[in-house]
Design a protein around this motif. Structure first.
Motif, PDB file in Angstrom:
ATOM      1  N   TYR A   1       0.788  -1.157   0.065  1.00  0.00           N
ATOM      2  CA  TYR A   1       0.014  -0.060  -0.081  1.00  0.00           C
ATOM      3  C   TYR A   1       0.920   1.281   0.025  1.00  0.00           C
ATOM      4  CZ  TYR A   1      -3.896  -2.901   1.217  1.00  0.00           C
ATOM      5  OH  TYR A   1      -4.739  -3.931   1.398  1.00  0.00           O
ATOM      6  N   ASP A   2       1.926   1.131   0.845  1.00  0.00           N
ATOM      7  CA  ASP A   2       2.972   2.282   0.907  1.00  0.00           C
ATOM      8  C   ASP A   2       3.404   2.405  -0.520  1.00  0.00           C
ATOM      9  OD1 ASP A   2       4.114   4.546   2.388  1.00  0.00           O
ATOM     10  OD2 ASP A   2       5.839   3.417   2.430  1.00  0.00           O
ATOM     11  N   GLY A   3       3.847   1.653  -1.290  1.00  0.00           N
ATOM     12  CA  GLY A   3       4.380   1.615  -2.606  1.00  0.00           C
ATOM     13  C   GLY A   3       3.354   2.263  -3.594  1.00  0.00           C
TER      14      GLY A   3
ATOM     15  N   ALA B   1       1.143   6.552  -6.955  1.00  0.00           N
ATOM     16  CA  ALA B   1       0.018   7.176  -7.215  1.00  0.00           C
ATOM     17  C   ALA B   1      -0.656   7.953  -6.086  1.00  0.00           C
ATOM     18  CB  ALA B   1      -0.965   6.336  -8.050  1.00  0.00           C
ATOM     19  N   PRO B   2      -0.292   9.333  -5.708  1.00  0.00           N
ATOM     20  CA  PRO B   2      -0.645   9.639  -4.165  1.00  0.00           C
ATOM     21  C   PRO B   2      -2.067  10.099  -4.509  1.00  0.00           C
ATOM     22  CG  PRO B   2       1.425  10.796  -5.204  1.00  0.00           C
ATOM     23  CD  PRO B   2       1.079   9.870  -6.258  1.00  0.00           C
ATOM     24  N   ALA B   3      -2.638  10.163  -5.576  1.00  0.00           N
ATOM     25  CA  ALA B   3      -3.767  10.506  -5.818  1.00  0.00           C
ATOM     26  C   ALA B   3      -5.005   9.167  -5.739  1.00  0.00           C
ATOM     27  CB  ALA B   3      -4.376  11.237  -7.013  1.00  0.00           C
TER      28      ALA B   3
ATOM     29  N   ALA C   1      -4.201   4.831  -0.035  1.00  0.00           N
ATOM     30  CA  ALA C   1      -3.869   5.513   1.153  1.00  0.00           C
ATOM     31  C   ALA C   1      -4.827   5.017   2.370  1.00  0.00           C
ATOM     32  CB  ALA C   1      -4.075   6.958   0.943  1.00  0.00           C
ATOM     33  N   ALA C   2      -6.056   4.774   2.097  1.00  0.00           N
ATOM     34  CA  ALA C   2      -7.027   4.249   2.911  1.00  0.00           C
ATOM     35  C   ALA C   2      -6.642   2.914   3.403  1.00  0.00           C
ATOM     36  CB  ALA C   2      -8.442   4.406   2.373  1.00  0.00           C
TER      37      ALA C   2
ATOM     38  N   ARG D   1      -9.386  15.262   5.050  1.00  0.00           N
ATOM     39  CA  ARG D   1      -9.046  16.570   4.830  1.00  0.00           C
ATOM     40  C   ARG D   1      -9.279  16.982   3.119  1.00  0.00           C
ATOM     41  NH1 ARG D   1      -5.765  16.719   9.246  1.00  0.00           N
ATOM     42  NH2 ARG D   1      -3.904  16.318   7.937  1.00  0.00           N
ATOM     43  N   ARG D   2      -8.516  15.820   2.467  1.00  0.00           N
ATOM     44  CA  ARG D   2      -8.414  16.135   1.037  1.00  0.00           C
ATOM     45  C   ARG D   2     -10.013  15.416   0.585  1.00  0.00           C
ATOM     46  NH1 ARG D   2      -3.563  12.528  -0.368  1.00  0.00           N
ATOM     47  NH2 ARG D   2      -3.794  11.771   1.872  1.00  0.00           N
ATOM     48  N   TYR D   3     -10.347  14.719   1.162  1.00  0.00           N
ATOM     49  CA  TYR D   3     -11.672  14.054   0.623  1.00  0.00           C
ATOM     50  C   TYR D   3     -12.686  13.810   1.742  1.00  0.00           C
ATOM     51  CZ  TYR D   3      -8.030  12.384  -2.672  1.00  0.00           C
ATOM     52  OH  TYR D   3      -6.937  12.117  -3.504  1.00  0.00           O
ATOM     53  N   PRO D   4     -13.321  14.859   1.928  1.00  0.00           N
ATOM     54  CA  PRO D   4     -14.354  14.938   3.296  1.00  0.00           C
ATOM     55  C   PRO D   4     -15.445  14.092   2.933  1.00  0.00           C
ATOM     56  CG  PRO D   4     -14.184  16.910   2.043  1.00  0.00           C
ATOM     57  CD  PRO D   4     -13.382  16.170   1.339  1.00  0.00           C
TER      58      PRO D   4
END
Length: 128
Positions: A18-20, A25-27, A32-33, A57-60
């Motif tokens: 997941y970290d990779g 693809a940070p978006a 990330a979840a 914060r990014r995806y409320p």
């Protein structure tokens, strides 16, 4: 690969994938979840809470993360904040253990904590 490892209960390995994915693809919010959920299963609660809050914060409107944050806050003894977060979870599937385990495939610790919240059972371990 992260989901395959998580499904097999290998959360440390899943976390690495997941970290990779987050690095590549940070978006991609679900990577990330899933990273935050793996951190939580590995009892890295503070880092997991930080990741969840950052995502919100990014995806409320990210209901999955908001439900996960509810469970994590409940375990941390932050009942009022957990209840506030839950008010914004508008998907009834998060009340169903079977769906969380078999469809969404949440880690066991998170499922248990959300079910504890839903049944209003404390998961806070008293200080010795």
């Amino acid at each position: 690969m992260g989901n395959a490892h998580a499904g097999a209960g290998r959360y440390a390995e899943a976390l690495a994938y997941y970290d990779g994915a987050v690095q590549l693809a940070p978006a991609f919010s679900f990577a990330a979840a899933n990273k935050a959920l793996a951190l939580y299963q590995l009892e890295q609660d503070e880092l997991s809470l930080h990741e969840m809050r950052s995502l919100l914060r990014r995806y409320p409107s990210f209901v999955d993360v908001r439900a996960a944050l509810t469970a994590a806050l409940w375990r941390a003894g932050q009942e009022a904040e957990a209840e506030d977060q839950w008010l914004r979870v508008d998907d009834p599937r998060y009340r169903e253990r079977d769906w969380l385990v078999t469809k969404r495939r949440w880690p066991p610790r998170l499922v248990g904590d959300l079910l504890a919240f839903l049944s209003l059972q404390s998961t806070v371990v008293p200080a010795a």
